[in-house]
Write a protein that holds these residues in place. Structure first.
Motif, PDB file in Angstrom:
ATOM      1  N   ALA A   1      -2.773   3.005 -20.481  1.00 52.61           N
ATOM      2  CA  ALA A   1      -4.034   3.424 -20.603  1.00 52.61           C
ATOM      3  C   ALA A   1      -3.821   4.630 -21.505  1.00 52.61           C
ATOM      4  CB  ALA A   1      -4.670   3.934 -19.447  1.00 52.61           C
ATOM      5  N   VAL A   2      -2.915   5.763 -21.358  1.00 54.92           N
ATOM      6  CA  VAL A   2      -2.770   6.804 -22.120  1.00 54.92           C
ATOM      7  C   VAL A   2      -2.111   6.339 -23.225  1.00 54.92           C
ATOM      8  CG1 VAL A   2      -1.486   9.047 -22.192  1.00 54.92           C
ATOM      9  CG2 VAL A   2      -2.499   8.349 -20.064  1.00 54.92           C
ATOM     10  N   LEU A   3      -1.163   5.487 -23.329  1.00 56.15           N
ATOM     11  CA  LEU A   3      -0.439   5.109 -24.646  1.00 56.15           C
ATOM     12  C   LEU A   3      -1.669   4.555 -25.532  1.00 56.15           C
ATOM     13  CD1 LEU A   3       2.853   3.704 -23.519  1.00 56.15           C
ATOM     14  CD2 LEU A   3       2.413   5.672 -24.900  1.00 56.15           C
ATOM     15  N   TYR A   4      -2.298   3.789 -24.975  1.00 61.03           N
ATOM     16  CA  TYR A   4      -3.540   3.139 -25.660  1.00 61.03           C
ATOM     17  C   TYR A   4      -4.347   4.156 -26.406  1.00 61.03           C
ATOM     18  CZ  TYR A   4      -7.623  -0.009 -26.793  1.00 61.03           C
ATOM     19  OH  TYR A   4      -8.620  -0.235 -27.524  1.00 61.03           O
ATOM     20  N   VAL A   5      -4.771   5.134 -25.541  1.00 61.01           N
ATOM     21  CA  VAL A   5      -5.808   6.136 -26.206  1.00 61.01           C
ATOM     22  C   VAL A   5      -5.129   6.764 -27.105  1.00 61.01           C
ATOM     23  CG1 VAL A   5      -6.949   8.080 -25.490  1.00 61.01           C
ATOM     24  CG2 VAL A   5      -7.176   6.132 -23.833  1.00 61.01           C
ATOM     25  N   LEU A   6      -3.982   7.089 -27.024  1.00 59.93           N
ATOM     26  CA  LEU A   6      -3.345   7.910 -27.834  1.00 59.93           C
ATOM     27  C   LEU A   6      -3.166   7.048 -29.335  1.00 59.93           C
ATOM     28  CD1 LEU A   6      -0.324   9.679 -25.937  1.00 59.93           C
ATOM     29  CD2 LEU A   6      -2.295  10.531 -26.751  1.00 59.93           C
ATOM     30  N   SER A   7      -2.782   5.851 -29.129  1.00 61.15           N
ATOM     31  CA  SER A   7      -2.551   5.060 -30.100  1.00 61.15           C
ATOM     32  C   SER A   7      -3.842   4.856 -30.944  1.00 61.15           C
ATOM     33  CB  SER A   7      -1.877   3.608 -29.771  1.00 61.15           C
ATOM     34  OG  SER A   7      -2.000   2.703 -30.932  1.00 61.15           O
ATOM     35  N   ALA A   8      -4.951   4.790 -30.338  1.00 60.28           N
ATOM     36  CA  ALA A   8      -6.247   4.594 -30.835  1.00 60.28           C
ATOM     37  C   ALA A   8      -6.576   5.807 -31.611  1.00 60.28           C
ATOM     38  CB  ALA A   8      -7.459   4.209 -29.910  1.00 60.28           C
TER      39      ALA A   8
ATOM     40  N   ALA B   1       0.637  -1.401   0.162  1.00 60.51           N
ATOM     41  CA  ALA B   1      -0.011  -0.090  -0.039  1.00 60.51           C
ATOM     42  C   ALA B   1       0.743   1.206  -0.040  1.00 60.51           C
ATOM     43  CB  ALA B   1      -0.969  -0.219   1.198  1.00 60.51           C
ATOM     44  N   GLY B   2       1.995   1.261   0.405  1.00 62.66           N
ATOM     45  CA  GLY B   2       2.881   2.487   0.747  1.00 62.66           C
ATOM     46  C   GLY B   2       3.462   2.729  -0.506  1.00 62.66           C
ATOM     47  N   SER B   3       4.472   1.812  -0.947  1.00 69.41           N
ATOM     48  CA  SER B   3       5.389   2.095  -2.217  1.00 69.41           C
ATOM     49  C   SER B   3       5.047   1.491  -3.544  1.00 69.41           C
ATOM     50  CB  SER B   3       6.704   1.811  -1.431  1.00 69.41           C
ATOM     51  OG  SER B   3       7.254   2.516  -0.739  1.00 69.41           O
ATOM     52  N   LEU B   4       4.620   0.098  -3.503  1.00 68.35           N
ATOM     53  CA  LEU B   4       4.421  -0.642  -4.527  1.00 68.35           C
ATOM     54  C   LEU B   4       3.035  -0.220  -5.288  1.00 68.35           C
ATOM     55  CD1 LEU B   4       5.526  -4.283  -3.544  1.00 68.35           C
ATOM     56  CD2 LEU B   4       6.782  -2.467  -4.930  1.00 68.35           C
ATOM     57  N   GLY B   5       2.082   0.369  -4.372  1.00 66.21           N
ATOM     58  CA  GLY B   5       0.652   0.650  -5.102  1.00 66.21           C
ATOM     59  C   GLY B   5       0.866   1.692  -5.927  1.00 66.21           C
ATOM     60  N   PRO B   6       1.546   2.796  -5.638  1.00 65.85           N
ATOM     61  CA  PRO B   6       1.734   3.856  -6.786  1.00 65.85           C
ATOM     62  C   PRO B   6       2.405   3.357  -7.937  1.00 65.85           C
ATOM     63  CG  PRO B   6       2.153   4.613  -4.431  1.00 65.85           C
ATOM     64  CD  PRO B   6       1.816   3.362  -4.160  1.00 65.85           C
ATOM     65  N   VAL B   7       3.393   2.481  -7.777  1.00 62.27           N
ATOM     66  CA  VAL B   7       3.985   1.982  -9.001  1.00 62.27           C
ATOM     67  C   VAL B   7       3.202   1.168  -9.902  1.00 62.27           C
ATOM     68  CG1 VAL B   7       5.883   0.276  -9.844  1.00 62.27           C
ATOM     69  CG2 VAL B   7       6.210   1.879  -7.612  1.00 62.27           C
ATOM     70  N   VAL B   8       2.251   0.392  -9.508  1.00 62.14           N
ATOM     71  CA  VAL B   8       0.955  -0.263 -10.262  1.00 62.14           C
ATOM     72  C   VAL B   8       0.248   0.899 -10.899  1.00 62.14           C
ATOM     73  CG1 VAL B   8      -0.941  -1.850 -10.167  1.00 62.14           C
ATOM     74  CG2 VAL B   8       1.161  -2.212  -8.945  1.00 62.14           C
ATOM     75  N   VAL B   9      -0.123   1.938 -10.028  1.00 63.14           N
ATOM     76  CA  VAL B   9      -0.847   2.734 -10.687  1.00 63.14           C
ATOM     77  C   VAL B   9      -0.471   3.632 -11.813  1.00 63.14           C
ATOM     78  CG1 VAL B   9      -2.198   5.042  -9.964  1.00 63.14           C
ATOM     79  CG2 VAL B   9      -2.356   3.307  -8.632  1.00 63.14           C
ATOM     80  N   ALA B  10       0.740   3.782 -11.640  1.00 69.48           N
ATOM     81  CA  ALA B  10       1.641   4.593 -12.702  1.00 69.48           C
ATOM     82  C   ALA B  10       1.870   3.978 -13.986  1.00 69.48           C
ATOM     83  CB  ALA B  10       3.006   4.981 -12.335  1.00 69.48           C
ATOM     84  N   VAL B  11       1.906   2.558 -13.893  1.00 66.32           N
ATOM     85  CA  VAL B  11       1.989   1.726 -15.022  1.00 66.32           C
ATOM     86  C   VAL B  11       0.707   1.713 -15.700  1.00 66.32           C
ATOM     87  CG1 VAL B  11       2.406  -0.836 -15.892  1.00 66.32           C
ATOM     88  CG2 VAL B  11       3.905   0.352 -14.222  1.00 66.32           C
ATOM     89  N   VAL B  12      -0.545   1.442 -14.849  1.00 64.56           N
ATOM     90  CA  VAL B  12      -1.737   1.487 -15.223  1.00 64.56           C
ATOM     91  C   VAL B  12      -2.014   2.727 -16.161  1.00 64.56           C
ATOM     92  CG1 VAL B  12      -4.243   1.418 -14.989  1.00 64.56           C
ATOM     93  CG2 VAL B  12      -2.510  -0.147 -14.025  1.00 64.56           C
TER      94      VAL B  12
END
Length: 256
Positions: free
Chosen positions: A236-243, A221-232
């Protein structure tokens, strides 16, 4: 108590880093959209301006604090230690400014990641110290939400950097490592420097800091959670831009 421009205290080391580096990071981000030929001169002006502003803040804060300290070895050591952290923050902020303003995708994205972490600290400090909220529950909610702000900003920076080459892959890995390690390191620093019980016992302070760092580093919850959120966010942004880019391409013409 007299007013100072910076929170000069061993309990506010993270806040000092956040305030200084976030401002310089934003200055570098303001230079980035300019034409390539104009960036060096604009970056120089931005660096001089932010350095001058920090210099004024450091001098004013140092003079006010120094007048309120007793003249002793302990007070002088305390004063110089906190001042050294501020000077390191200014030096780091200048590097962040220049990397964002003038660097390639790899160095610019690293600067953006550090600036994103600093912005998260600054916003949290602003909410706790300045912002007015209707209730304690809303204050806790806002403060808790600030730890996800760097993840969102780092995810946006990764999407801007792109993914497809080795250098871009390295940028992703290093940025995510920074998002994982830096908050844990700041937690260790705050734990070591902010304990009145351990103050002066450097061995115990170091031990407490390392313990807090390792504990935060392994916390999902402290350090790894934000890393997962950043990847998602980045994916997601790359997918939208590609679409969007695919949708703008003209359909192939068939000639008979």
């Amino acid at each position: 108590m007299p007013r100072t421009l910076l929170p000069f205290s061993q309990y506010e080391l993270s806040s000092i880093l956040g305030m200084v580096i976030s401002g310089m990071g934003l200055a570098g981000l303001s230079v980035r959209p300019m034409p390539i030929d104009s960036r060096p001169k604009a970056a120089a002006y931005a660096g001089i301006g932010t350095f001058a502003a920090c210099g004024v803040a450091i001098i004013q804060t140092s003079l006010v604090l120094r007048d309120g300290l007793r003249f002793s070895f302990a007070s002088t050591a305390y004063f110089l230690a906190v001042l050294a952290v501020i000077i390191l923050a200014v030096a780091g902020g200048l590097l962040v400014l220049l990397s964002i303003a003038l660097g390639g995708p790899l160095s610019a994205s690293l600067g953006m990641a550090l600036a994103a972490l600093a912005v998260g600290i600054w916003v949290r400090y602003f909410i706790l110290g300045v912002a007015t909220v209707p209730s304690p529950a809303s204050l806790l909610f806002l403060v808790g939400a600030t730890r996800w702000l760097p993840a969102l900003l780092v995810g946006a920076a990764l999407a801007w950097c792109g993914l497809g080459t080795l250098r871009q892959g390295v940028a992703w890995v290093v940025n995510l490592l920074l998002l994982w390690v830096v908050p844990a390191a700041l937690a260790g620093l705050s734990n070591a420097a902010g304990s009145r019980i351990l103050a002066g016992d450097f061995r115990e302070m170091a031990s407490a800091g390392v313990g807090a760092f390792l504990s935060s580093l392994g916390s999902t919850a402290g350090s790894l959670g934000p890393v997962v959120v950043a990847v998602v966010v980045a994916v997601a942004v790359l997918y939208v831009l590609s679409a969007v880019a695919t949708g703008k391409r003209p359909a192939p013409q068939l000639h008979v």
